[in-house]
Scaffold this motif. Sequence first.
Motif, PDB file in Angstrom:
ATOM      1  N   ARG A  99       0.826  -1.208   0.000  1.00  0.00           N
ATOM      2  CA  ARG A  99       0.000   0.000   0.000  1.00  0.00           C
ATOM      3  C   ARG A  99       0.858   1.255   0.000  1.00  0.00           C
ATOM      4  O   ARG A  99       0.458   2.295  -0.528  1.00  0.00           O
ATOM      5  N   HIS A 100       2.019   1.158   0.590  1.00  0.00           N
ATOM      6  CA  HIS A 100       2.964   2.271   0.626  1.00  0.00           C
ATOM      7  C   HIS A 100       4.368   1.712   0.418  1.00  0.00           C
ATOM      8  O   HIS A 100       4.675   0.618   0.908  1.00  0.00           O
TER       9      HIS A 100
ATOM     10  N   TYR B 273      -2.951   2.278 -13.583  1.00  0.00           N
ATOM     11  CA  TYR B 273      -2.973   3.721 -13.764  1.00  0.00           C
ATOM     12  C   TYR B 273      -2.029   4.360 -12.750  1.00  0.00           C
ATOM     13  O   TYR B 273      -1.793   3.830 -11.679  1.00  0.00           O
TER      14      TYR B 273
ATOM     15  N   GLN C 135      -1.762   8.196 -10.727  1.00  0.00           N
ATOM     16  CA  GLN C 135      -2.496   9.424 -10.460  1.00  0.00           C
ATOM     17  C   GLN C 135      -1.549  10.485  -9.925  1.00  0.00           C
ATOM     18  O   GLN C 135      -0.865  10.275  -8.918  1.00  0.00           O
TER      19      GLN C 135
ATOM     20  N   VAL D 205       0.821   7.900  -7.060  1.00  0.00           N
ATOM     21  CA  VAL D 205      -0.104   6.903  -6.526  1.00  0.00           C
ATOM     22  C   VAL D 205      -0.522   6.012  -7.693  1.00  0.00           C
ATOM     23  O   VAL D 205      -0.965   6.515  -8.733  1.00  0.00           O
TER      24      VAL D 205
ATOM     25  N   PHE E 105      -2.820   2.929  -9.206  1.00  0.00           N
ATOM     26  CA  PHE E 105      -4.070   2.210  -9.047  1.00  0.00           C
ATOM     27  C   PHE E 105      -4.143   1.051 -10.038  1.00  0.00           C
ATOM     28  O   PHE E 105      -3.810   1.196 -11.210  1.00  0.00           O
TER      29      PHE E 105
ATOM     30  N   PHE F 261     -11.758  -0.565  -8.793  1.00  0.00           N
ATOM     31  CA  PHE F 261     -10.400  -0.164  -8.465  1.00  0.00           C
ATOM     32  C   PHE F 261      -9.909  -0.745  -7.148  1.00  0.00           C
ATOM     33  O   PHE F 261     -10.689  -0.953  -6.214  1.00  0.00           O
TER      34      PHE F 261
ATOM     35  N   GLN G 202      -7.156  -0.210  -3.832  1.00  0.00           N
ATOM     36  CA  GLN G 202      -7.047   0.886  -2.862  1.00  0.00           C
ATOM     37  C   GLN G 202      -5.937   1.869  -3.214  1.00  0.00           C
ATOM     38  O   GLN G 202      -5.834   2.946  -2.621  1.00  0.00           O
ATOM     39  N   GLY G 203      -5.102   1.507  -4.134  1.00  0.00           N
ATOM     40  CA  GLY G 203      -3.995   2.384  -4.525  1.00  0.00           C
ATOM     41  C   GLY G 203      -2.718   2.077  -3.762  1.00  0.00           C
ATOM     42  O   GLY G 203      -2.747   1.596  -2.623  1.00  0.00           O
ATOM     43  N   THR G 204      -1.595   2.357  -4.398  1.00  0.00           N
ATOM     44  CA  THR G 204      -0.269   2.222  -3.782  1.00  0.00           C
ATOM     45  C   THR G 204       0.443   3.558  -3.914  1.00  0.00           C
ATOM     46  O   THR G 204       0.597   4.073  -5.015  1.00  0.00           O
ATOM     47  N   ARG G 205       0.859   4.086  -2.767  1.00  0.00           N
ATOM     48  CA  ARG G 205       1.632   5.330  -2.814  1.00  0.00           C
ATOM     49  C   ARG G 205       3.111   4.975  -2.874  1.00  0.00           C
ATOM     50  O   ARG G 205       3.651   4.388  -1.945  1.00  0.00           O
TER      51      ARG G 205
END
Lengths: 112, 114
Positions: free
Chosen positions: A9-10, A35, A37, A88, A90, A103, A105-108
Amino acid sequence: DAGITQSPRHKVTETGTPVTLRCHQTENHRYMYWYRQDPGHGLRLIHYSYGVKDTDKGEVSDGYSVSRSKTEDFLLTLESATSSQTSVYFCAIRGRKNTEAFFGQGTRLTVV
Amino acid sequence: AQTVTQSQPEMSVQEAETVTLSCTYDTSESDYYLFWYKQPPSRQMILVIRQEAYKQQNATENRFSVNFQKAAKSFSLKISDSQLGDAAMYFCAYSMNRDDKIIFGKGTRLHILP
């Protein structure tokens, strides 16, 4: 909720190191997308897949590669991370019966 | 190539009022899909509403409705009775068909004023 998980996630990594982000789905959906962002740019497509071992480039694919050896996993690799790849990320999935994408949760990712 | 344009980077609306977010797109196709996604501070991407181009009737989901003008290639989102929970980034998106990639606009950040 669609069964889609991104890991990690991070992440903080150093310039020049390889990085792999993982997207895992439990929906057996055919289509998967990566993607990035960034402020002022919205979501930009990096790569996408329409089946096992079938992938194609998106609009910002330079510096990225992908692999899909199983339906459920879609990996995004930064071969040699650069600061411009701080973003970030996705993952999204889409089934044949769905018009929309779901989608993760996204990875920073931070490249220092 | 298909493009999606959101001309309003930020907007503000008073709670309980109505607001319209604009979106235009460029395509040579006659059949396609359009979407509005919401991204609250949690970063989660949430589908708000979808529209199939072959359907002339505008899609509606509770307080959310669209004004789909196919000839003008316009797809605006109207939020009625705005609530504090509507504060988010809103993305307009286009897909040529179910098998194709989804292209996003740059987003509109919506602020709700109490």
